[in-house]
Design a protein around this motif. Structure first.
Motif, PDB file in Angstrom:
ATOM      1  N   GLN A  40       0.808  -1.218   0.000  1.00  0.00           N
ATOM      2  CA  GLN A  40       0.000   0.000   0.000  1.00  0.00           C
ATOM      3  C   GLN A  40       0.846   1.274   0.000  1.00  0.00           C
ATOM      4  O   GLN A  40       0.462   2.286  -0.602  1.00  0.00           O
ATOM      5  N   ASP A  41       1.984   1.240   0.673  1.00  0.00           N
ATOM      6  CA  ASP A  41       2.787   2.449   0.813  1.00  0.00           C
ATOM      7  C   ASP A  41       3.870   2.600  -0.257  1.00  0.00           C
ATOM      8  O   ASP A  41       4.689   3.517  -0.185  1.00  0.00           O
ATOM      9  N   LEU A  78       5.333   2.849  -7.085  1.00  0.00           N
ATOM     10  CA  LEU A  78       4.981   1.689  -7.909  1.00  0.00           C
ATOM     11  C   LEU A  78       3.976   2.100  -8.984  1.00  0.00           C
ATOM     12  O   LEU A  78       2.909   2.630  -8.673  1.00  0.00           O
ATOM     13  N   GLN A  79       4.331   1.841 -10.241  1.00  0.00           N
ATOM     14  CA  GLN A  79       3.457   2.208 -11.354  1.00  0.00           C
ATOM     15  C   GLN A  79       2.827   0.996 -12.033  1.00  0.00           C
ATOM     16  O   GLN A  79       1.702   1.078 -12.496  1.00  0.00           O
ATOM     17  N   HIS A  80       3.568  -0.104 -12.100  1.00  0.00           N
ATOM     18  CA  HIS A  80       3.052  -1.290 -12.797  1.00  0.00           C
ATOM     19  C   HIS A  80       3.153  -2.496 -11.866  1.00  0.00           C
ATOM     20  O   HIS A  80       4.237  -2.864 -11.429  1.00  0.00           O
ATOM     21  N   LEU A  81       2.005  -3.087 -11.552  1.00  0.00           N
ATOM     22  CA  LEU A  81       1.949  -4.268 -10.688  1.00  0.00           C
ATOM     23  C   LEU A  81       1.384  -5.437 -11.474  1.00  0.00           C
ATOM     24  O   LEU A  81       0.339  -5.318 -12.129  1.00  0.00           O
ATOM     25  N   LEU A 118      -3.765  -2.324  -2.408  1.00  0.00           N
ATOM     26  CA  LEU A 118      -2.823  -1.912  -3.440  1.00  0.00           C
ATOM     27  C   LEU A 118      -2.549  -0.411  -3.355  1.00  0.00           C
ATOM     28  O   LEU A 118      -3.364   0.344  -2.812  1.00  0.00           O
ATOM     29  N   PRO A 119      -1.418   0.040  -3.914  1.00  0.00           N
ATOM     30  CA  PRO A 119      -1.133   1.481  -3.941  1.00  0.00           C
ATOM     31  C   PRO A 119      -2.206   2.224  -4.738  1.00  0.00           C
ATOM     32  O   PRO A 119      -2.588   1.805  -5.837  1.00  0.00           O
ATOM     33  N   MET A 122     -12.824   3.454  -7.303  1.00  0.00           N
ATOM     34  CA  MET A 122     -12.592   4.240  -6.096  1.00  0.00           C
ATOM     35  C   MET A 122     -11.228   3.911  -5.502  1.00  0.00           C
ATOM     36  O   MET A 122     -10.484   4.806  -5.096  1.00  0.00           O
ATOM     37  N   SER A 123     -10.882   2.626  -5.452  1.00  0.00           N
ATOM     38  CA  SER A 123      -9.606   2.210  -4.855  1.00  0.00           C
ATOM     39  C   SER A 123      -8.418   2.482  -5.770  1.00  0.00           C
ATOM     40  O   SER A 123      -7.304   2.719  -5.296  1.00  0.00           O
ATOM     41  N   LEU A 124      -8.644   2.420  -7.071  1.00  0.00           N
ATOM     42  CA  LEU A 124      -7.557   2.593  -8.050  1.00  0.00           C
ATOM     43  C   LEU A 124      -7.903   3.756  -8.978  1.00  0.00           C
ATOM     44  O   LEU A 124      -8.069   3.595 -10.195  1.00  0.00           O
TER      45      LEU A 124
END
Length: 846
Positions: free
Chosen positions: A706-707, A711-714, A735-736, A759-761
Motif C-alpha cells: 500500500q505504501d 509503484l506504477q506497474h503491478l 494496493l497502492p 474508487m480504490s484505483l
C-alpha cells in the motif's frame, strides 16, 4: 561519436567527485583538471565530428581522444572499486600504507597525469584546425543533460500514405487464387516501402480472415535454408531446432496440408543456391494458398514463380502524399495544432528533395520531431541540400543526417544495433539494460535509470531509426528491428567510430552467436566492454570453457549477456569466476541451460546494477549474498518455475526499480523473503508477484504494498496456484492508490476482487486480465455515479467464462481509448469484428 564518449565520462566523473569517496578524492586535482579540459574540448567536438570525414588529421585527433577517455573511465572505475574495498576493511590505516596501495596510488597518479597531458595537446591541436563555437548547451534536447520526454508515448512507424489502391490490387490477386501456389512480387529500390506495403496486407483484417495460416519470413542477404524452414515452423507453433532439411520440410507440409495459407518472404536477395526450388516443391498446393515476395531484384521474383501480371512496383509518393507522411512524423507530438507557415515552407522544401521516397521522408521527419525553432529547421534543410550536392544516394544521405543530428547520448545507444545480425528481432529490454550497464543512459534530473532508458529507446524509435515488431495493447514495445538500409548506416558508423572493433583488431564489444569464432577470442583483452548474446528465436548459443577463459582477460567488462545459451560444462564450473569481473554492471543469464544455481562469487560484483535470470527453469534458489548487491536496480526472475522463494534480506536492496518474478516465502522456507520486506523498496516502479498459495501472504502483510507510492506497474501472477484459501487472501490485499497499470494473470477466483474498482484505483490507466476462471465482475468494479474508471486501455485475454455487456463496460469506462480482446468467446456485444478465438482490437475514433 567522441562527443558521446566524453559526455558519458563527464557524467560519471561528476557523480564520482560528488560522492567524495576517499580514493577518488585522493586524485581530485587530476580529475578536476581533466574535467575542465574536457569541458573546453566539448566546444570543438561538434565541428570535429563533421570535419573528421574529410580531414585525416582531425580524425586522428578524435580517435586518440576517444581512447584516452576510455582509459580514464577505467581508471575512475578502479578508484571507485578500491574505495569500496577500503570501506569494507576494518583497519583502514594498514590498508592505506600497504605496498599494494602505495603502488596503486603511484601508478594511478602517473597514468592520470599522462592522460591530462595528452588531452591538453589534443585540445591545442583542435584549436588549430577548428573554430570553437562554444555552443555545447544550446541544443534544447541536451541542455543541462535533459533527456526529452516525448509528448506522444507511441508513434506508429508503419504510418502508411498512398498505399490503399496498391493494397486493394494485391488483395484482389490473393482472393482470386485457387489452384497451385500463387506467387506475388513487390519489387522496387531500397526505401520505397516494399516491406511496409507487405505488412499492411499481411495485417489486413480481410486477409487474416481469408487465410487459415499466415507466416512472415525475413530472408535477408545471409541466411541458411534450414533457418527459413525453422522460422516457418516457429510461426506455425513448432519450436523445432533440427538441421535436417528433409525432416523440417516434411513438418511444414504436414502443418499446411489441406489449409489455405499465406507466406511472406521479405527482402529476398537471391535464389541462386536452389533453396526456393526445394522449399516450394515441399509446400502443399491449392486452397487459394499464396506467397508474397519483396525484393529489389525483379529477376529474383521471376525465378520464384511470379508472373509479370502479378508484379507490383510501388510508386514514389506524390508531393502531397509525401507532405502528409512528413507531417505525421515531424509533428507527431503537436496534437493536431496549427503548423507554423514558416515551418511548413521549410518542410515542403525538404519533402520535395526526398523525391517521394518514404524512408527518406521518415528519416528527415524523424529529425524534425524534436526541433522547434525556425533556425534549427533552416539549418537542417541547408545541411540536407549540401550533403545531397555531394552524394546522390538520397536515402543514405537522409539517414546519415539523422545520425549526425542525434543528441550525443543517443549515438552509442544507436551503434549498439551494429552488433546484431541482419534482420534480427531484438528485445527492447535487452537493449535498454545493455545501455544502462555501459553507462550510456544519462543519470541526471533525479529520473529512474529504467525510465531514462525507455526515453532513449523512444528517441530512436520516433526518429524512425528503429521499427516496432511486437507491442502490447497499451503501446509498450516488446521487440524491435531496424531497416536493412538503417543497418547499412549503423555498420558503417560503428566501423568509423571503432565502436566494436578497434583499429588494431581487438574487440571492444563482441556478439555472442552460436559459436564465437576462435580469432575473435584471440582478439579479446582488457578493452572488452560488452559481450552480448545475439541469438535469434531459432538459435541457441553454445558456451564452451574457452569463452569463460576469455572473460578472465576482461576485467573492464561492463556487460555480460549469455542469454539463450547451452553451457557445455557444468554451470558451477563455468560461472564460478564471474566474481572476478570487478566492474560488471549488467549480468544477463536469461534462458541459460542448465543453470541450476547462481555462483556465490556474485557477491564480489559490487557494481552490479542489472541481474536477469528470467526463464531459467531449473533454478531453485538464489544465494543469500545477493542481498548485499546494494547497486541493483533490476532483478528479473520472471518465468523461473522451479524457484522456491527469494532470499531473506531482499528489502535491503533499496535501489531496486524493477523486481520481476518475486515469490514470497512460504512457512516451509524459513530463510526466504516475505512480502513485508518489500515495504522498504521505495524506488520500486515495476513489480511482479508470483503467488501460488495463501500461506505465502501472512495476515499482517495484506497492506505491504500500500505504501509503495512509486509503484506504477503491478503484475499479480497466480499461475499453477492451489488451495481454496488463496482467493479469499487475494481479495483482502491493499494496493497502492497511485498505481498506473495493473495486470492480473491466472486469477483463481470466478469473480474479480473487491479492490478492483475505480474508487480504490482512481489513477489506473491500463488494466489487463488474462487466463483464469473469471466469469463475472464484482459489483464494485462498475463504480458509482460519481466514480467511473479513468482507464485508457483494457485487455481481456483467454477468459472463456467471462460474460459482460459492452454497454456496461463503456458506461463504466468513458475515457477508454484502446480495447484488446482475445479468446473470450462470450463477449459478443463488444465492438470488435470477432471477439471469439481470433480476438480483436478497438480504438476510439479521435
Amino acid at each position: 561519436m567522441v562527443d558521446a564518449v566524453v559526455g558519458v565520462f563527464l557524467d560519471k566523473l561528476i557523480n564520482a567527485l560528488a560522492s567524495e569517496r576517499r580514493k577518488v578524492i585522493e586524485f581530485r586535482d587530476e580529475f578536476e583538471n581533466m574535467k575542465s579540459q574536457l569541458y573546453l574540448l566539448q566546444s570543438f567536438l561538434k565541428d570535429a565530428e563533421k570535419s573528421k570525414r574529410k580531414d585525416h588529421i582531425v580524425r586522428a585527433l578524435v580517435d586518440g581522444l576517444r581512447e584516452l577517455i576510455h582509459d580514464a573511465e577505467d581508471i575512475l572505475a578502479d578508484c571507485q572499486l578500491q574505495a569500496s574495498k577500503q570501506k569494507q576493511t576494518s583497519d583502514k590505516w594498514l590498508v592505506y600504507v600497504s605496498p599494494l596501495e602505495l603502488a596503486f596510488r603511484m601508478k594511478t597518479g602517473n597514468r592520470l597525469r599522462d592522460i591530462n597531458r595528452k588531452i591538453a595537446s589534443i585540445k591545442d591541436d583542435m584549436r588549430t584546425y577548428l573554430t570553437s563555437t562554444l555552443v555545447t548547451s544550446t541544443n534544447s534536447e541536451e541542455a543541462n543533460g535533459n533527456v526529452e520526454r516525448w509528448s506522444s508515448s507511441f508513434f506508429d512507424m508503419t504510418q502508411i500514405v498512398g498505399l490503399e489502391d496498391d493494397a486493394n490490387k494485391i488483395k484482389r490477386w490473393l482472393f482470386q487464387a485457387r489452384d497451385g501456389l500463387t506467387a506475388i512480387g513487390i519489387v522496387g529500390m531500397g526505401g520505397l516501402g516494399k516491406t511496409t506495403a507487405a505488412q499492411k496486407i499481411f495485417n489486413d483484417r480481410q486477409v487474416e480472415d481469408h487465410f487459415e495460416k499466415r507466416v512472415w519470413v525475413s530472408v535477408s542477404q545471409k541466411f541458411k535454408e534450414e533457418d527459413i524452414m525453422r522460422i516457418i515452423l516457429k510461426n506455425l507453433g513448432d519450436a523445432s531446432i533440427g538441421t535436417d532439411r528433409g525432416e523440417l520440410l516434411r513438418k511444414i507440409h504436414q502443418y499446411l496440408s489441406g489449409k489455405s495459407y499465406l507466406i511472406v518472404f521479405d527482402d529476398v536477395w537471391s535464389v541462386d543456391n536452389g533453396w526456393w526450388s526445394r522449399l516450394s516443391d515441399g509446400l502443399p498446393k491449392g486452397n487459394g494458398s499464396s506467397v508474397i515476395i519483396t525484393t529489389r531484384n525483379r529477376q529474383v521474383a521471376t525465378k520464384m514463380g511470379v508472373v509479370d501480371q502479378r508484379i507490383h512496383q510501388p510508386k514514389v509518393l506524390t508531393m502531397e502524399e509525401g507532405w502528409s507522411l512528413f507531417c505525421k512524423i515531424a509533428f507527431a507530438g503537436s496534437g493536431g495544432r496549427h503548423i507554423d507557415t514558416r515551418l511548413e515552407t521549410i518542410g515542403r522544401e525538404i519533402v520535395e528533395k526526398c523525391d517521394g521516397l518514404p524512408l527518406a521522408i521518415k528519416a528527415v521527419g524523424g529529425i524534425m520531431v524534436c526541433k522547434s525553432s525556425i533556425s534549427e529547421w533552416r539549418r537542417i534543410a541547408d545541411n540536407f541540400n549540401e550533403e545531397l550536392s555531394k552524394n546522390t544516394d538520397l536515402v543514405m544521405v537522409s539517414l546519415q543526417l539523422s545520425y549526425d543530428e542525434l543528441p550525443s547520448y543517443l549515438k552509442p545507444c544507436f551503434l549498439c544495433f551494429s552488433i546484431f545480425p541482419e534482420d534480427c528481432v531484438m528485445l527492447k529490454d535487452q537493449l535498454i539494460r545493455w545501455w544502462i550497464g555501459e553507462g550510456f543512459v544519462p543519470s541526471k534530473n533525479g529520473k529512474l535509470a529504467v525510465d531514462t532508458g525507455e526515453d532513449c529507446f523512444l528517441g530512436l524509435m520516433n526518429r524512425c531509426l528503429v521499427e516496432v515488431v511486437d507491442m502490447s495493447y497499451n503501446g509498450r514495445v516488446y521487440t524491435c528491428k531496424i531497416h536493412d538500409m538503417v543497418r547499412d548506416l549503423v555498420m558503417q558508423m560503428a566501423k568509423e567510430e571503432a565502436f566494436c572493433v578497434l583499429k588494431d583488431g581487438c574487440c571492444r564489444r563482441l556478439s555472442l552467436t552460436s559459436y564465437i569464432e576462435e580469432n575473435n577470442i584471440n582478439k579479446v583483452d582488457l578493452r572488452l566492454r560488452a559481450l552480448v548474446s545475439t541469438a535469434s528465436m531459432n538459435e541457441v548459443n553454445k558456451i564452451s570453457p574457452d569463452v569463460f577463459e576469455m572473460l578472465s582477460k576482461s576485467r573492464n567488462l561492463r556487460v555480460l549477456d549469455i542469454s539463450e545459451s547451452i553451457m557445455e560444462a557444468h554451470d558451477k564450473d563455468l560461472l564460478s569466476d564471474v566474481g572476478s569481473i570487478p566492474h560488471l554492471a549488467c549480468l544477463t543469464l536469461r534462458n541459460v541451460h542448465p543453470l541450476t544455481q547462481v555462483p556465490p562469487s556474485i557477491k564480489k560484483l559490487g557494481n552490479l546494477r542489472i541481474l536477469d535470470l528470467s526463464f531459467c527453469h531449473n533454478l531453485k534458489r538464489l544465494p543469500s549474498c545477493i542481498t548485499i548487491l546494494e547497486n541493483l536496480i533490476v532483478l528479473d526472475m520472471s518465468c523461473c518455475g522451479s524457484l522456491q522463494c527469494m532470499p531473506r534480506g531482499l528489502g535491503k536492496l533499496s535501489n531496486l526499480q524493477v523486481l520481476l518474478g518475486f515469490k514470497p516465502s512460504s512457512p516451509s522456507c524459513q530463510d526466504g523473503c516475505c512480502l513485508a520486506e518489500l515495504r522498504s523498496l521505495s524506488m520500486l516502479k515495476t513489480l511482479e508477484l508470483r503467488i501460488t498459495q495463501a500461506e505465502e501472504i501472512a495476515d499482517d502483510e495484506l497492506n505491504a504494498l500500500q505504501d509503495l507510492e512509486g509503484l506504477q506497474h503491478l503484475i499479480i501472477n497466480c499461475f499453477n496456484s492451489y488451495g481454496p484459501d488463496l482467493v479469499e487472501k487475494l481479495n483482502r490485499l491493499s494496493l497502492p492508490r497511485r498505481l498506473h497499470e495493473l495486470s492480473l494473470k491466472f486469477f483463481p477466483g470466478d469473480r474479480s476482487p473487491a479492490w478492483l474498482n475505480p474508487m480504490s484505483l482512481a489513477e489506473l490507466d491500463y488494466l489487463s486480465i488474462s487466463n483464469g476462471n473469471l466469469s463475472q465482475m464484482h459489483p464494485s468494479f462498475w463504480g458509482a455515479e460519481r466514480f467511473t474508471w479513468g482507464l485508457q486501455g483494457l485487455m481481456l485475454e483467454s477468459l472463456a467464462e467471462l460474460e459482460v455487456e459492452w454497454e456496461k463496460v463503456h458506461q463504466a469506462m468513458p475515457s477508454l481509448r484502446m480495447l484488446c480482446v482475445r479468446w473470450c468467446p462470450n463477449l459478443e456485444t463488444f465492438p470488435l469484428d470477432d471477439v471469439g478465438f481470433k480476438g480483436g482490437m478497438w480504438r476510439k475514433e479521435e
